[in-house]
Design a protein around this motif. Sequence first.
Motif, PDB file in Angstrom:
ATOM      1  N   TRP A  46       0.701  -1.249   0.039  1.00 28.65           N
ATOM      2  CA  TRP A  46       0.121  -0.173  -0.293  1.00 28.65           C
ATOM      3  C   TRP A  46       0.746   1.138   0.167  1.00 28.65           C
ATOM      4  N   ILE A  47       2.393   1.112   0.983  1.00 29.47           N
ATOM      5  CA  ILE A  47       3.040   2.397   0.994  1.00 29.47           C
ATOM      6  C   ILE A  47       3.790   2.406  -0.156  1.00 29.47           C
ATOM      7  N   VAL A  48       3.722   1.240  -0.981  1.00 23.56           N
ATOM      8  CA  VAL A  48       4.377   1.432  -2.706  1.00 23.56           C
ATOM      9  C   VAL A  48       3.622   2.262  -3.833  1.00 23.56           C
ATOM     10  N   LYS A  49       2.680   2.326  -3.627  1.00 17.69           N
ATOM     11  CA  LYS A  49       1.508   2.236  -4.400  1.00 17.69           C
ATOM     12  C   LYS A  49       0.845   3.508  -4.520  1.00 17.69           C
ATOM     13  N   TYR A  50       0.354   3.798  -3.186  1.00 15.22           N
ATOM     14  CA  TYR A  50      -0.387   5.233  -2.750  1.00 15.22           C
ATOM     15  C   TYR A  50       0.386   6.087  -2.169  1.00 15.22           C
ATOM     16  N   ASP A  51       1.689   6.077  -1.960  1.00 16.19           N
ATOM     17  CA  ASP A  51       2.435   7.396  -0.628  1.00 16.19           C
ATOM     18  C   ASP A  51       3.933   7.079  -0.722  1.00 16.19           C
ATOM     19  N   PRO A  52       4.778   7.061  -2.445  1.00 14.38           N
ATOM     20  CA  PRO A  52       5.884   6.133  -2.065  1.00 14.38           C
ATOM     21  C   PRO A  52       6.682   7.173  -1.689  1.00 14.38           C
ATOM     22  N   LYS A  53       6.579   8.414  -1.106  1.00 16.16           N
ATOM     23  CA  LYS A  53       7.526   9.673  -0.008  1.00 16.16           C
ATOM     24  C   LYS A  53       7.594   9.163   1.008  1.00 16.16           C
ATOM     25  N   HIS A  54       6.755   8.304   1.133  1.00  9.96           N
ATOM     26  CA  HIS A  54       6.262   8.297   3.339  1.00  9.96           C
ATOM     27  C   HIS A  54       7.646   8.540   3.754  1.00  9.96           C
ATOM     28  N   PHE A  55       8.442   7.288   3.631  1.00  6.44           N
ATOM     29  CA  PHE A  55       9.694   7.557   4.152  1.00  6.44           C
ATOM     30  C   PHE A  55      10.671   8.028   3.598  1.00  6.44           C
ATOM     31  N   GLY A  56      11.686   8.238   4.595  1.00  5.06           N
ATOM     32  CA  GLY A  56      12.742   9.208   3.768  1.00  5.06           C
ATOM     33  C   GLY A  56      12.915  10.349   3.672  1.00  5.06           C
ATOM     34  N   LYS A  57      14.244  10.559   3.823  1.00 10.73           N
ATOM     35  CA  LYS A  57      14.261  12.982   3.766  1.00 10.73           C
ATOM     36  C   LYS A  57      14.132  13.064   2.383  1.00 10.73           C
ATOM     37  N   TYR A  58      14.119  14.351   2.150  1.00 12.67           N
ATOM     38  CA  TYR A  58      14.064  14.510   0.761  1.00 12.67           C
ATOM     39  C   TYR A  58      13.890  16.266   0.643  1.00 12.67           C
ATOM     40  N   GLY A  59      15.021  16.691   0.121  1.00 15.47           N
ATOM     41  CA  GLY A  59      15.842  18.506  -0.280  1.00 15.47           C
ATOM     42  C   GLY A  59      16.423  18.821   0.925  1.00 15.47           C
ATOM     43  N   PHE A  60      16.079  20.066   1.048  1.00 20.11           N
ATOM     44  CA  PHE A  60      17.866  20.593   2.459  1.00 20.11           C
ATOM     45  C   PHE A  60      17.647  21.532   2.729  1.00 20.11           C
ATOM     46  N   LYS A  61      17.968  21.034   3.623  1.00 25.59           N
ATOM     47  CA  LYS A  61      17.479  21.853   5.286  1.00 25.59           C
ATOM     48  C   LYS A  61      18.859  22.811   5.704  1.00 25.59           C
ATOM     49  N   ARG A  62      18.383  23.975   5.041  1.00 22.10           N
ATOM     50  CA  ARG A  62      19.882  25.206   5.359  1.00 22.10           C
ATOM     51  C   ARG A  62      19.490  25.513   6.602  1.00 22.10           C
ATOM     52  N   PRO A  63      21.266  26.049   6.851  1.00 23.74           N
ATOM     53  CA  PRO A  63      21.127  26.348   8.318  1.00 23.74           C
ATOM     54  C   PRO A  63      20.935  27.999   8.926  1.00 23.74           C
ATOM     55  N   GLN A  64      20.528  27.336   9.797  1.00 21.35           N
ATOM     56  CA  GLN A  64      20.114  29.080  10.244  1.00 21.35           C
ATOM     57  C   GLN A  64      20.799  30.130  10.490  1.00 21.35           C
ATOM     58  N   LYS A  65      21.717  29.465  10.878  1.00 21.82           N
ATOM     59  CA  LYS A  65      22.610  30.779  10.431  1.00 21.82           C
ATOM     60  C   LYS A  65      23.109  31.443   9.522  1.00 21.82           C
ATOM     61  N   LEU A  66      22.696  30.747   8.280  1.00 19.28           N
ATOM     62  CA  LEU A  66      22.695  31.302   6.914  1.00 19.28           C
ATOM     63  C   LEU A  66      21.475  33.142   6.470  1.00 19.28           C
ATOM     64  N   ILE A  67      20.474  32.577   7.494  1.00 21.48           N
ATOM     65  CA  ILE A  67      19.180  32.178   6.959  1.00 21.48           C
ATOM     66  C   ILE A  67      19.767  34.073   7.403  1.00 21.48           C
ATOM     67  N   LYS A  68      19.732  35.330   6.501  1.00 26.11           N
ATOM     68  CA  LYS A  68      19.715  36.099   6.719  1.00 26.11           C
ATOM     69  C   LYS A  68      18.098  36.898   7.076  1.00 26.11           C
ATOM     70  N   ARG A  69      18.069  37.428   8.106  1.00 25.00           N
ATOM     71  CA  ARG A  69      16.633  38.011   8.027  1.00 25.00           C
ATOM     72  C   ARG A  69      16.641  39.476   9.157  1.00 25.00           C
ATOM     73  N   LEU A  70      16.041  40.308   8.423  1.00 27.00           N
ATOM     74  CA  LEU A  70      15.870  41.370   8.667  1.00 27.00           C
ATOM     75  C   LEU A  70      15.246  42.175   8.944  1.00 27.00           C
ATOM     76  N   GLU A  71      15.303  42.775  10.175  1.00 20.56           N
ATOM     77  CA  GLU A  71      13.931  43.840  10.553  1.00 20.56           C
ATOM     78  C   GLU A  71      13.325  45.018   9.445  1.00 20.56           C
ATOM     79  N   THR A  72      12.066  44.421   8.832  1.00 26.14           N
ATOM     80  CA  THR A  72      12.107  45.419   7.762  1.00 26.14           C
ATOM     81  C   THR A  72      10.731  46.353   8.148  1.00 26.14           C
ATOM     82  N   VAL A  73      10.391  47.310   7.592  1.00 26.53           N
ATOM     83  CA  VAL A  73       9.361  48.465   8.282  1.00 26.53           C
ATOM     84  C   VAL A  73       9.154  48.450   6.329  1.00 26.53           C
ATOM     85  N   ASN A  74       7.582  48.902   6.695  1.00 26.95           N
ATOM     86  CA  ASN A  74       7.015  49.305   5.208  1.00 26.95           C
ATOM     87  C   ASN A  74       6.604  50.973   4.961  1.00 26.95           C
ATOM     88  N   LEU A  75       7.297  51.699   3.901  1.00 27.02           N
ATOM     89  CA  LEU A  75       6.939  53.353   3.943  1.00 27.02           C
ATOM     90  C   LEU A  75       5.949  53.793   4.257  1.00 27.02           C
TER      91      LEU A  75
END
Length: 146
Positions: A46-75
């Motif tokens: 059932w897993i193979v047929k209907y939910d093949p991506k159920h197990f495992g990891k996918y994609g890439f998780k960026r390290p938090q220290k590399l994510i630049k978060r700026l305090e923003t303000v609107n005009l």
Amino acid sequence: MIRKRRKITRMRGSRTVGGGCSKKRRGAGHRGGRGQAGGHKHHWTWIVKYDPKHFGKYGFKRPQKLIKRLETVNLAYLDEMIPELLERGVASEEDGMVVLDVRDLGFEKVLGSGRITRPVHLKAYEFSRSATEKIEEAGGKAEVIE
């Protein structure tokens, strides 16, 4: 008024009350466990047929220290606050232009949402393209501070 008889009333006297074989109603064993039980065992097909991506990891998780978060303000917010900022002495007026360093307010980037109604000279680390266009359109200046 027509009133439908309740199902349980109609089932009175029947041995299994519409549940089929009497063994089917004995817990979750008849359906192979509850929820996702048996995903690596008896429900593998059932897993193979209907939910093949159920197990495992996918994609890439960026390290938090590399994510630049700026305090923003609107005009729009800055335009609304200018009279109060002039009153408090955070902003000043030079050559008919309001001079304001948005870093003094705790912001780092200016975004272009809303309208600006007067010429302003804003200083910040970053400006969005639309913010720069709107500031210059109003006769002001957007100064990027390194």
